[in-house]
Design an enzyme around this catalytic site. Structure first.
Site, short mmCIF file in Angstrom:
data_model
loop_
_atom_site.label_atom_id
_atom_site.label_comp_id
_atom_site.label_asym_id
_atom_site.label_seq_id
_atom_site.Cartn_x
_atom_site.Cartn_y
_atom_site.Cartn_z
CG HIS A 166 -32.66 24.29 34.43
ND1 HIS A 166 -32.04 25.45 34.07
CD2 HIS A 166 -32.27 23.36 33.51
CE1 HIS A 166 -31.30 25.25 33.00
NE2 HIS A 166 -31.42 23.98 32.64
CD GLU A 202 -6.39 -0.39 8.22
OE1 GLU A 202 -5.14 -0.41 8.08
OE2 GLU A 202 -7.15 0.13 7.38
CG ASP A 225 -8.08 -5.30 1.76
OD1 ASP A 225 -8.44 -4.91 2.89
OD2 ASP A 225 -6.91 -5.62 1.48
CG HIS A 244 -2.16 -0.64 1.16
ND1 HIS A 244 -3.13 -0.23 0.31
CD2 HIS A 244 -2.66 -1.72 1.79
CE1 HIS A 244 -4.18 -1.03 0.42
NE2 HIS A 244 -3.91 -1.95 1.31
P1 NAD Z 1 -5.92 11.71 -3.44
O1 NAD Z 1 -7.16 11.80 -4.26
O2 NAD Z 1 -6.09 11.48 -1.98
O3 NAD Z 1 -5.10 13.07 -3.60
C1 NAD Z 1 -4.94 13.69 -4.84
C2 NAD Z 1 -5.16 15.16 -4.66
O4 NAD Z 1 -4.19 15.70 -3.76
C3 NAD Z 1 -4.98 15.93 -5.93
O5 NAD Z 1 -6.21 15.95 -6.60
C4 NAD Z 1 -4.54 17.29 -5.44
O6 NAD Z 1 -5.68 18.12 -5.37
C5 NAD Z 1 -4.02 17.06 -4.06
N1 NAD Z 1 -2.59 17.42 -4.00
C6 NAD Z 1 -1.55 16.72 -4.49
N2 NAD Z 1 -0.39 17.39 -4.26
C7 NAD Z 1 -0.72 18.56 -3.64
C8 NAD Z 1 0.04 19.69 -3.17
N3 NAD Z 1 1.36 19.74 -3.28
N4 NAD Z 1 -0.62 20.69 -2.58
C9 NAD Z 1 -1.98 20.65 -2.43
N5 NAD Z 1 -2.74 19.61 -2.88
C10 NAD Z 1 -2.12 18.58 -3.48
O7 NAD Z 1 -5.03 10.59 -4.12
P2 NAD Z 1 -3.57 10.01 -3.77
O8 NAD Z 1 -2.58 11.09 -3.69
O9 NAD Z 1 -3.37 8.94 -4.76
O10 NAD Z 1 -3.70 9.40 -2.31
C11 NAD Z 1 -4.58 8.37 -2.00
C12 NAD Z 1 -4.41 8.00 -0.54
O11 NAD Z 1 -5.55 7.28 -0.09
C13 NAD Z 1 -3.19 7.13 -0.28
O12 NAD Z 1 -2.52 7.63 0.85
C14 NAD Z 1 -3.80 5.75 -0.01
O13 NAD Z 1 -3.01 4.96 0.84
C15 NAD Z 1 -5.10 6.14 0.63
N6 NAD Z 1 -6.13 5.09 0.55
C16 NAD Z 1 -6.62 4.60 1.73
C17 NAD Z 1 -7.64 3.65 1.72
C18 NAD Z 1 -8.21 3.15 3.03
O14 NAD Z 1 -9.21 2.49 3.04
N7 NAD Z 1 -7.61 3.47 4.17
C19 NAD Z 1 -8.14 3.19 0.51
C20 NAD Z 1 -7.64 3.72 -0.66
C21 NAD Z 1 -6.64 4.69 -0.63
#
Ligand code: NAD
Length: 427
Positions: free
Chosen positions: A416, A323, A357, A258
């Site tokens: 009250h 978790e 998952d 992950h």
């Molecule tokens: P995301 O959609 O969370 O983030 C992308 C967005 O971050 C972009 O659209 C942008 O707007 C913003 N961004 C990026 N860089 C930036 C900056 N420098 N300044 C301001 N905004 C900025 O997608 P991602 O980045 O691929 O992250 C997904 C996260 O979700 C991962 O950490 C993953 O582990 C997590 N996740 C968790 C689960 C769970 O069930 N716990 C499931 C799926 C994903």
């Protein structure tokens, strides 16, 4: 190779560390500025930040009916069928969580109870930055729809500034999402919280995201509800000589791929299982596409822990409050009574976490970083408010009046006490 620990060393190195999920102060600063701007300037500010952080701005913010229909032709039919079956399993599992309003006490003088009402409008954040998670759509939206939420609004950043991944749109249809907006990051959380000319406000935001999304969610909490701030994902496996090191290694790797900060732990009474697992981890990692990420997590954040007996394994697991907890022992159901703190439990040699998952039914949005000590995974309850109600007849109030007035006076709240006194029958 995953470092090997004795029980005592593991406790010193892993169980006293708090706040794994703390977000960088600079990220908070950016989030504060973006939220404040969108709150005041609506769509104009939203467009500015989508252009800056999501790279380019889509022509229309909302995914149209035509786009949603055409997404079905762009996804492999086998994938659609698998998503439909997963959706049906998740729906069946969560349906059992539904409860009706309750009358707790009913007689001619006193009626009391709880009204169960769904939250009216919910926002679901679906990450779309570096990967694509249709399972997140199903896991977050299905309980909301089942709870009876009037309107479920999904947000996810567009790929290349124009389309969202078609598979996310298909998953949204399967789950029953009402509207989809092509926005991500802080700007999406701000728009859902305060509304803009294009994006309606919601009452609660759920769903995972990167550090920017997490910071934004924690800043808007109070103006909207949020589900949780998730830290890095983690698994703990309890196993003995009956476990297969090939399966144990595969499950540790599945967790660690992950994220470099993901944490994977094995608690075992068997030295030979620990050694064989480490050999298997090397072998399986060598052919893993995400070996760099998994390797960093396994070497730097994970541990294989030798314990003297199974009781000790459960003691450590309960302290860790992972978790995900896998019990790779024979007769695994016999051990359910020993579990105190865990987000979700996977029992036996043939129940890998991957089943949960994606597919089997229980939710995959789970408490991380030890928060399973006091909180639970996402469920229908997260979309329900429980409003208590109370009716007293004149006679019932008469009988309760002395007690109520006594307590009110102890609190120096005479108003009250008088609210009761004014209603008393004059003798
Ligand atoms: P995301 O959609 O969370 O983030 C992308 C967005 O971050 C972009 O659209 C942008 O707007 C913003 N961004 C990026 N860089 C930036 C900056 N420098 N300044 C301001 N905004 C900025 O997608 P991602 O980045 O691929 O992250 C997904 C996260 O979700 C991962 O950490 C993953 O582990 C997590 N996740 C968790 C689960 C769970 O069930 N716990 C499931 C799926 C994903």
């Amino acid at each position: 190779m995953i470092p090997i620990y004795q029980s005592k060393n593991f406790q010193e190195n892993f169980l006293n560390i708090k706040k794994e999920n703390q977000v960088d102060e600079k990220v908070y600063q950016v989030a504060k500025e973006v939220i404040a701007d969108i709150r005041v300037n609506g769509d104009v500010a939203l467009e500015k930040y989508v252009a800056k952080f999501d790279r380019s701005v889509p022509k229309n913010w909302e995914v149209t009916t035509e786009e949603r229909e055409s997404a079905w032709n762009q996804v492999d039919p086998n994938t659609i069928d698998a998503l439909k079956r997963a959706g049906a399993n998740i729906k069946a599992f969560h349906k059992k969580q539904l409860q009706s309003s309750k009358f707790m006490q009913v007689d001619s003088d006193i009626v009391s109870g709880q009204l169960f009402r769904a939250i009216e409008r919910v926002g679901i954040y679906v990450p779309g930055g570096t990967a694509c998670y249709p399972s997140s759509v199903l896991m977050n939206a299905i309980p909301a729809v089942l709870a009876g939420v009037d309107e479920v609004i999904m947000v996810t950043p567009a790929r290349d500034g124009e389309e969202i991944a078609p598979i996310l749109s298909v998953a949204a249809d399967i789950a029953g999402v009402d509207r989809i907006f092509k926005i991500g990051g802080i700007q999406a959380i701000a728009a859902l919280t305060y509304g803009t000319e294009s994006v309606p406000t919601v009452d609660k935001i759920v769903g995972p995201g990167n550090a920017y999304v997490a910071a934004a969610k924690s800043l808007v909490f109070g103006d909207v509800g949020i589900d949780m701030i998730a830290g890095p994902s983690e698994v703990a496996i309890i196993a003995d000589d009956t476990a297969n090191p090939v399966y144990v290694a595969a499950d540790l790797i599945a967790q660690s791929e992950h994220d470099k900060n993901a944490r994977s732990f094995l608690f075992s009474t068997s030295k030979s299982l620990i050694e064989a697992t480490n050999k298997e981890v090397e072998k399986q990692c060598a052919v893993l596409p995400r070996q760099e990420i998994a390797g960093a997590s396994l070497q730097e954040k994970s541990a294989l822990v030798y314990v003297s007996d199974i009781e000790e394994a459960f003691r450590l697991a309960n302290k860790l409050a992972p978790e995900h907890l896998e019990i790779q022992l024979d007769n695994p159901l016999d051990y359910l009574g020993k579990i105190k703190n865990a987000g979700s439990v996977f029992l036996g040699h043939y129940t890998p976490e991957s089943l949960g998952d994606y597919y089997a039914g229980p939710n995959h949005v789970l408490p991380t970083s030890g928060t399973a000590r006091f909180s639970s995974g996402l469920s229908v309850d997260d979309f329900i408010k429980k409003t208590t109600f109370l009716y007293y007849s004149e006679n019932a109030l008469q009988q309760a009046s002395d007690d109520v007035m006594t307590i009110a006076k102890e609190e120096f709240l005479d108003g009250h006490a008088r609210a009761v006194e004014k209603r008393l029958k004059k003798n």
